[in-house]
Design a protein around this motif. Structure first.
Motif, short mmCIF file in Angstrom:
data_model
loop_
_atom_site.label_atom_id
_atom_site.label_comp_id
_atom_site.label_asym_id
_atom_site.label_seq_id
_atom_site.Cartn_x
_atom_site.Cartn_y
_atom_site.Cartn_z
N ALA A 295 85.94 44.64 67.59
CA ALA A 295 85.60 44.41 66.19
C ALA A 295 84.38 45.24 65.79
N LEU A 296 83.38 45.27 66.68
CA LEU A 296 82.16 46.03 66.39
C LEU A 296 82.45 47.53 66.30
N ARG A 297 83.30 48.00 67.21
CA ARG A 297 83.64 49.43 67.22
C ARG A 297 84.31 49.82 65.90
N LEU A 298 85.23 48.96 65.42
CA LEU A 298 85.94 49.25 64.18
C LEU A 298 85.01 49.13 62.98
N ALA A 299 84.11 48.15 63.02
CA ALA A 299 83.16 47.97 61.93
C ALA A 299 82.23 49.18 61.86
N PHE A 300 81.86 49.69 63.03
CA PHE A 300 81.01 50.87 63.12
C PHE A 300 81.64 52.03 62.37
N ASP A 301 82.94 52.25 62.60
CA ASP A 301 83.65 53.34 61.91
C ASP A 301 83.68 53.14 60.40
N LEU A 302 83.72 51.88 60.01
CA LEU A 302 83.85 51.56 58.59
C LEU A 302 82.51 51.72 57.85
N PHE A 303 81.42 51.37 58.55
CA PHE A 303 80.12 51.28 57.86
C PHE A 303 79.16 52.44 58.14
N VAL A 304 79.40 53.19 59.22
CA VAL A 304 78.48 54.29 59.54
C VAL A 304 79.05 55.58 59.00
N GLU A 305 78.17 56.41 58.44
CA GLU A 305 78.63 57.66 57.84
C GLU A 305 79.34 58.52 58.88
N PRO A 306 80.59 58.94 58.60
CA PRO A 306 81.34 59.73 59.58
C PRO A 306 80.74 61.13 59.75
N LEU B 91 80.80 49.91 48.48
CA LEU B 91 80.35 48.62 49.01
C LEU B 91 79.91 48.74 50.48
N GLY B 92 79.23 49.83 50.78
CA GLY B 92 78.72 50.01 52.14
C GLY B 92 79.74 50.56 53.13
N MET B 93 81.00 50.66 52.70
CA MET B 93 82.04 51.14 53.61
C MET B 93 82.44 52.57 53.26
N TRP B 94 82.81 53.33 54.29
CA TRP B 94 83.25 54.71 54.06
C TRP B 94 84.75 54.73 53.86
N ILE B 95 85.17 55.00 52.65
CA ILE B 95 86.57 54.90 52.27
C ILE B 95 87.05 56.23 51.68
N ASN B 96 88.32 56.58 51.97
CA ASN B 96 88.91 57.77 51.33
C ASN B 96 89.01 57.52 49.84
N THR B 97 88.32 58.34 49.05
CA THR B 97 88.36 58.12 47.60
C THR B 97 88.98 59.29 46.85
N GLN B 98 88.83 60.51 47.40
CA GLN B 98 89.34 61.68 46.69
C GLN B 98 90.28 62.43 47.61
N SER B 99 91.28 63.09 47.03
CA SER B 99 92.15 63.92 47.87
C SER B 99 92.71 65.08 47.06
#
Lengths: 317, 261
Positions: A295-306, B91-99
């Motif tokens: 869960a933490l690993r996936l959350a990391f991907d979601l919240f940390v700038e890629p 909302l703090g999450m990195w999401i695909n927004t543009q393509s």
């Protein structure tokens, strides 16, 4: 002189016909073995581990989900056989769960297609993973640590306390499950099966990581029976998912699945033996730690700038 | 009218000898050949080196000795539609927004050259010939998009392809074996796209582009790999059931092999 020549670079590589890429055979066997070991130990199919691992290894997500489901069948079947011989599998309970599971899965596949048409399916799947793995892992960790502390204190307390019933036990249509030593209404069992089938088809997993804690905490099934029963039910859910993905998306790679299976089946045998030696609360604490780590690993991907904000894909994905 | 025609005829007469003279002097021809026009990907494929041999006909021995001939060989993968997605923070999450979707994007583009690119010819020539990864024509599927966005995503597409090693340049990848023969070494990545690849060779003399030649190379899956692929796509239900049975059989066999308790 005009001509061309081809030189082979390495021999451990194997070409995957559906994923259309060459991968390292040894890494895949080891990956399957490690996940199989954990799945045999905890009675989870390992879908929630194998799918993210394949994606980290650059296998396209659609193929990782479908192939993960296929590989889960092998390790679950092998694990369930071991539990069946030992008598730690409640076939009756498994069948009732499965009946609910099929209904839930069918519904889930429809919702999956709808989410996909909206785009952002990956995001929803990631959020579901983080939410479910995080909360299930967290609750299990708190409970099992308390249990370990109590056991250290001297008084052994089993989870199944006679006389202590929750709301689940007041529902009608009661049925006796002998192997599990429980007498409960079929309504929560069917509902549990349906919810898990639904989530399983959306998240591309067997659902063992939800099933195991739900059977333990909600239905008060003894831990040793839970694992076999959960594996039994996962075989069918994963088989259903595999056929669905194969017909709808042609994303099941049998060569990839077979490599993972061979490693996984071997690993599961050793995992089941280690699992037998550990006490219930220790097993639950370890499973909780594993679930939380994913869960933490996936959350990391979601919240940390890629590393790169951009990604390439094809038009269908 | 007649005056104009007469002027045109005169011009042709004046130009004719110059043209034939140029043909004699610039008579170098480049040829490449592939001993096989098909590469089969077998189960143990893990990437490969592709060697292309070629010849230079009518080469000027003086220029050859001075090393003023340069050759660039390009292997271009089949054209594909590629979607470039950009993530941003919601909302703090990195999401695909543009393509932005691009058409006819070469799946791979690998370049081998005799010397460092700046020593062969200038940037203007590379641009004119659409040579080197930076000059590949990338067309958006929807050309009506905002130019700045398209420019940004085009750059990102190139950068991503380069980062994963699909667009590569190999200085020294082309070597002269004699005055007339050369050899180009190109890398086929482990995830090389199946389909028709195009090998093109460009000849330069003293920094001036002389001639281009090309050959096609088909990369396809070998027998078993192709059959599995066809089975999965043509009889997907049966394939799914077979995959399930294979898994059950593997699980059961594993149990038999490891049964000790």
């Amino acid at each position: 002189m005009l001509g061309s020549q081809l030189f082979r670079v390495s021999r451990v590589g194997i070409y995957l016909p559906i994923a259309e890429m060459s991968v390292n055979m040894v890494i895949l066997l080891a990956m399957g073995g490690a996940v199989g070991f954990l799945s045999g130990m905890f009675g989870v199919g390992g879908g929630f581990l194998i799918t993210p691992l394949l994606i980290f290894y650059n296998v396209p997500p659609a193929i990782a989900v479908a192939t993960g489901a296929n590989q889960v069948i092998a390790s679950s079947f092998s694990g369930a056989l071991a539990h069946f011989k030992r008598g730690t599998l409640d076939v009756k309970l498994g069948c009732v769960l499965l009946a609910g599971g099929i209904v839930g899965s069918s519904l889930g596949v429809t919702v999956f297609a709808y989410l996909r048409s909206l785009g952002q399916l990956d995001l929803i799947v990631s959020l579901l993973y983080v939410a479910f793995l995080g909360s299930v892992g967290g609750l299990m960790m708190v409970e099992s640590l308390n249990a370990i502390r109590r056991a250290r204190g001297g008084n052994r307390i089993s989870l199944k306390k006679p006389g202590q019933h929750n709301w689940v036990h007041r529902l009608p249509l009661k049925m006796r499950f002998r192997a599990s030593k429980i007498f409960v209404s079929v309504i929560p069992v069917l509902a549990l099966g349906a919810i898990i089938g639904f989530l399983a088809s959306i998240m591309g997993v067997g659902g063992g990581f939800i099933m195991v804690p739900a059977l333990i905490y909600l239905l008060k099934v003894p831990t040793n029976v839970v694992i076999g029963t959960s594996l039994f039910q996962i075989i069918f859910v994963a088989a259903f998912t595999t056929v669905m993905h194969s017909t709808a998306n042609q994303t099941v790679d049998v060569v990839l699945a077979f490599l993972l299976m061979v490693g996984g089946v071997a690993g599961a045998q050793y995992g089941a033996r280690v699992g037998q030696k550990l006490r219930g609360e220790q097993l639950r604490a370890l499973l909780a730690a594993l679930v939380l780590a994913v869960a933490l690993r996936l959350a990391f991907d979601l919240f940390v700038e890629p590393e790169s904000l951009y990604s390439l894909g094809d038009i269908a994905a | 009218m007649t005056m104009q025609r007469a002027a045109a005829v005169l011009l042709l007469i004046l130009l004719a000898p110059a043209q034939s003279f140029a043909q004699i002097r610039e008579g170098e021809r480049i040829e490449i050949g592939l001993s096989t026009d098909r590469v089969s990907i077998t189960s143990d494929f893990a990437g490969a080196n592709l060697t292309i041999f070629g010849a230079l006909d009518n080469a000027d021995p003086l220029i050859s000795r001075q090393g003023r001939y340069d050759i660039i060989v390009v292997l271009e993968g089949p054209p594909q539609v590629v979607v470039v997605r950009k993530k941003s923070r919601v909302l703090g999450m990195w999401i695909n927004t543009q393509s932005v979707a691009f058409q006819d994007v070469p799946a791979s583009y690998s370049v081998a050259m005799t010397r460092a690119p700046q020593d062969i010819t200038d940037a203007e020539n590379y641009k004119r010939l659409a040579l080197r990864p930076g000059n590949i024509h990338l067309k958006p599927l929807n050309p009506d998009g905002e130019p700045r966005t398209i420019q940004e995503f085009t750059a990102a597409l190139r950068a991503r392809k380069e980062a994963v090693g699909l667009y590569v340049e190999l200085v020294g990848g082309v070597q002269f074996l004699s005055q007339n023969l050369f050899r180009a070494t190109l890398k086929l990545a482990p995830n090389v796209s199946v389909g028709t690849h195009k090998a093109r060779a460009f000849l330069f003399r003293n920094g001036v582009f002389v001639q281009e030649t090309s050959a096609a190379l088909t990369i396809r899956k070998a027998g078993l790999e192709q059959r599995i692929f066809d089975f999965a796509h043509q009889q997907s239900l049966l394939y799914g059931i077979a995959a399930v049975l294979l898994a059950i059989l593997t699980g059961w066999l594993g149990r038999m092999v490891f049964k000790k308790d």
